[in-house]
Design an enzyme around this catalytic site. Structure first.
Site, PDB file in Angstrom:
ATOM      1  N   ASP A   1      96.069  46.768  31.925  1.00 38.14           N
ATOM      2  CA  ASP A   1      96.413  46.635  33.339  1.00 38.14           C
ATOM      3  C   ASP A   1      96.852  45.227  33.683  1.00 38.14           C
ATOM      4  O   ASP A   1      97.585  45.019  34.664  1.00 38.14           O
ATOM      5  CB  ASP A   1      95.217  47.046  34.210  1.00 38.14           C
ATOM      6  CG  ASP A   1      94.996  48.538  34.122  1.00 38.14           C
ATOM      7  OD1 ASP A   1      94.389  49.000  33.143  1.00 38.14           O
ATOM      8  OD2 ASP A   1      95.484  49.251  35.036  1.00 38.14           O
TER       9      ASP A   1
ATOM     10  N   ASN B   1      91.586  46.045  30.951  1.00 35.56           N
ATOM     11  CA  ASN B   1      91.882  47.465  30.826  1.00 35.56           C
ATOM     12  C   ASN B   1      90.671  48.247  31.320  1.00 35.56           C
ATOM     13  O   ASN B   1      89.642  47.663  31.692  1.00 35.56           O
ATOM     14  CB  ASN B   1      92.235  47.814  29.359  1.00 35.56           C
ATOM     15  CG  ASN B   1      92.878  49.180  29.227  1.00 35.56           C
ATOM     16  OD1 ASN B   1      93.862  49.478  29.886  1.00 35.56           O
ATOM     17  ND2 ASN B   1      92.298  50.032  28.387  1.00 35.56           N
ATOM     18  N   LYS B   2      90.797  49.580  31.319  1.00 34.98           N
ATOM     19  CA  LYS B   2      89.719  50.426  31.833  1.00 34.98           C
ATOM     20  C   LYS B   2      88.353  50.009  31.309  1.00 34.98           C
ATOM     21  O   LYS B   2      88.202  49.706  30.132  1.00 34.98           O
ATOM     22  CB  LYS B   2      90.005  51.879  31.441  1.00 34.98           C
ATOM     23  CG  LYS B   2      89.020  52.906  31.958  1.00 34.98           C
ATOM     24  CD  LYS B   2      88.789  52.820  33.459  1.00 34.98           C
ATOM     25  CE  LYS B   2      90.072  52.889  34.211  1.00 34.98           C
ATOM     26  NZ  LYS B   2      89.962  52.492  35.639  1.00 34.98           N
TER      27      LYS B   2
ATOM     28  N   GLN C   1      89.673  60.100  32.924  1.00 36.08           N
ATOM     29  CA  GLN C   1      91.096  60.094  32.560  1.00 36.08           C
ATOM     30  C   GLN C   1      91.299  60.606  31.129  1.00 36.08           C
ATOM     31  O   GLN C   1      92.327  61.195  30.812  1.00 36.08           O
ATOM     32  CB  GLN C   1      91.684  58.682  32.667  1.00 36.08           C
ATOM     33  CG  GLN C   1      91.805  58.134  34.080  1.00 36.08           C
ATOM     34  CD  GLN C   1      90.634  57.294  34.513  1.00 36.08           C
ATOM     35  OE1 GLN C   1      89.492  57.528  34.089  1.00 36.08           O
ATOM     36  NE2 GLN C   1      90.858  56.301  35.370  1.00 36.08           N
TER      37      GLN C   1
ATOM     38  N   ARG D   1      98.059  56.817  39.108  1.00 44.18           N
ATOM     39  CA  ARG D   1      97.259  55.719  38.560  1.00 44.18           C
ATOM     40  C   ARG D   1      97.871  55.368  37.202  1.00 44.18           C
ATOM     41  O   ARG D   1      98.768  56.025  36.710  1.00 44.18           O
ATOM     42  CB  ARG D   1      95.773  56.052  38.451  1.00 44.18           C
ATOM     43  CG  ARG D   1      95.345  57.485  38.130  1.00 44.18           C
ATOM     44  CD  ARG D   1      95.761  58.011  36.793  1.00 44.18           C
ATOM     45  NE  ARG D   1      95.403  57.112  35.719  1.00 44.18           N
ATOM     46  CZ  ARG D   1      95.967  57.163  34.513  1.00 44.18           C
ATOM     47  NH1 ARG D   1      96.894  58.048  34.256  1.00 44.18           N
ATOM     48  NH2 ARG D   1      95.611  56.323  33.574  1.00 44.18           N
ATOM     49  N   GLY D   2      97.422  54.232  36.695  1.00 42.26           N
ATOM     50  CA  GLY D   2      98.033  53.742  35.456  1.00 42.26           C
ATOM     51  C   GLY D   2      98.984  52.614  35.803  1.00 42.26           C
ATOM     52  O   GLY D   2      99.900  52.797  36.617  1.00 42.26           O
ATOM     53  N   ALA D   3      98.809  51.461  35.195  1.00 43.34           N
ATOM     54  CA  ALA D   3      99.515  50.267  35.640  1.00 43.34           C
ATOM     55  C   ALA D   3     101.022  50.444  35.778  1.00 43.34           C
ATOM     56  O   ALA D   3     101.592  50.212  36.847  1.00 43.34           O
ATOM     57  CB  ALA D   3      99.172  49.111  34.691  1.00 43.34           C
TER      58      ALA D   3
HETATM   59  C1  LIG Z   1      99.531  52.533  30.697  1.00 42.91           C
HETATM   60  S1  LIG Z   1      98.236  51.521  31.136  1.00 42.91           S
HETATM   61  C2  LIG Z   1      97.208  52.562  32.077  1.00 42.91           C
HETATM   62  C3  LIG Z   1      95.883  51.915  32.348  1.00 42.91           C
HETATM   63  O1  LIG Z   1      95.503  52.158  33.712  1.00 42.91           O
HETATM   64  C4  LIG Z   1      94.270  52.850  33.684  1.00 42.91           C
HETATM   65  O2  LIG Z   1      93.468  52.551  34.785  1.00 42.91           O
HETATM   66  P1  LIG Z   1      93.495  53.549  36.081  1.00 42.91           P
HETATM   67  O3  LIG Z   1      93.466  54.941  35.542  1.00 42.91           O
HETATM   68  O4  LIG Z   1      92.236  53.151  36.841  1.00 42.91           O
HETATM   69  O5  LIG Z   1      94.760  53.205  36.825  1.00 42.91           O
HETATM   70  C5  LIG Z   1      93.628  52.384  32.409  1.00 42.91           C
HETATM   71  O6  LIG Z   1      93.166  51.060  32.528  1.00 42.91           O
HETATM   72  C6  LIG Z   1      94.799  52.490  31.478  1.00 42.91           C
HETATM   73  O7  LIG Z   1      94.671  51.835  30.269  1.00 42.91           O
END
Ligand SMILES: CSC[C@H]1O[C@H](OP(=O)(O)O)[C@H](O)[C@@H]1O
EC number: 5.3.1.23
Length: 349
Positions: free
Chosen positions: A241, A251-252, A200, A52-54
């Protein structure tokens, strides 16, 4: 600083034949890798938050396209382009908000368009995926330095979710700025929101910073207001994101509230993301699709229901922060300060 090599935290790797993912659902208690040899398996891993993570999602999708090209050549020979389509669609359908996924797939499609039907596409697709991987790490280190320069010495910072090595190809975006600012002596302490429902912050960001000997204190999201009111942080530093052309940033979930609090309390608000996170086709934040995830993620903890029976849940995975509430958007190509009213498309020239 520890001698710990934070480059050894690799969310995504290519083994030479397989896509290797660190299963982030099991961290920090267990460090388990999975080796995938199909793009549809990779799509499932993205959807289920193994990775996960963009930016990390984009890199994983690029390698998954390599796996799709290998399978298509074996299955259909010169008709490999058509044979790749179902797998590429499965990847595109895995999660809707992180535009890096679609940017990476678009880049791989451009490579595909330039290849002859009669040759195995895997070598060229692999070279393209490795290029995306290496560029992400290099960009994160550049963003680390650009963002750190905005933080005067003697500040502490607050971050949300995880935008570190685990969310990228390495070093991190928001955590990249934090790593660089700590190494330069600008910050002494990091506050991290636990970030429900996937935690996270408490599971991933805290794990990364502890490995780097960077002091980190976790808090429930609801405590962020009091932290800022007490003047204990000078900046909120987060990832992204998807960034719309006008600078509105997805974002989150919880990020928007932090931006409102930061502006109210005179705390700086910094978004850190590579330009592959900018969606020039989205005029503003209303055009950004927000992933709605299952209500069980809110109703349960560690797989056990904790909410009262009969209650439902609303579980948007992201929210949108208006550009007017952002003090700086830091990318590998430069910084836009106060993006409200000017947007970010200048970074794409
Ligand atoms: C480096 S940006 C990562 C970004 O992605 C996370 O979401 P997820 O854990 O649901 O993929 C979160 O928005 C982070 O800021």
């Amino acid at each position: 600083m520890s001698t710990y090599d934070h480059d050894s935290i690799r969310a995504v790797q290519w083994t030479g034949t397989h896509l290797r993912l660190l299963d982030q659902r099991l961290l920090p208690q267990r460090c388990v890798h999975v080796d995938l040899d199909s793009a549809t398996e990779a799509a499932g891993a993205i959807r289920n938050m193994v990775v996960r993570g963009a930016p990390a999602i984009g890199v994983a999708a690029a390698y998954a396209a390599v796996l799709a090209g290998r399978a298509a050549w074996r299955e259909a020979g010169p008709d490999w382009r058509r044979a790749m389509e179902p797998a590429l669609q499965a990847l595109a359908d895995s999660r809707p908000t992180a535009v890096n996924l679609f940017w990476a797939l678009g880049h791989m499609r451009q490579v595909m368009d330039g290849l002859p039907a009669e040759a195995d596409p895997e070598p060229a697709l692999l070279a393209a995926a490795q290029g995306i991987h290496e560029a992400d790490v290099a960009g994160n280190r550049r963003m680390g330095d650009l963002g750190a320069a905005l933080i005067p010495p003697g500040q502490d910072v607050l971050t949300h979710c995880n935008a570190g090595s685990l969310a990228t190809a390495g070093y991190g975006t928001a955590l990249g700025v934090i790593r660089s600012a700590f190494a330069q002596g600008r910050i002494g302490h990091v506050y991290a929101d636990e970030t429900r429902p996937w935690l996270q912050g408490s599971r991933l960001t805290a794990w990364e910073l502890v490995q780097d000997d960077i002091p980190v204190t976790l808090l429930c999201e609801g405590a962020a207001a009091g932290l800022m009111r007490q003047g204990r942080v000078g900046w909120v530093v987060v990832g992204a994101d998807r960034i719309a052309a006008n600078g509105d940033t997805a974002n989150k979930v919880g990020t928007y509230g932090l931006a409102v609090l930061a502006r109210h309390h005179g705390v700086g608000f910094m978004v850190v993301a590579p330009t592959s996170t900018i969606d020039a086709d989205a005029a503003n934040g209303s055009a950004i699709p927000i992933e709605q995830r299952g209500e069980e993620e809110v109703l349960e903890l560690a797989g056990q229901r904790v909410a009262a029976e009969g209650a439902g849940a609303w579980n948007p995975a992201f929210d949108v922060t208006p550009a007017e509430l952002i003090d700086a958007i830091v990318t590998e190509k430069g910084v836009v300060e106060h993006p409200g009213g000017r947007g970010v498309t200048s970074l794409l020239d």
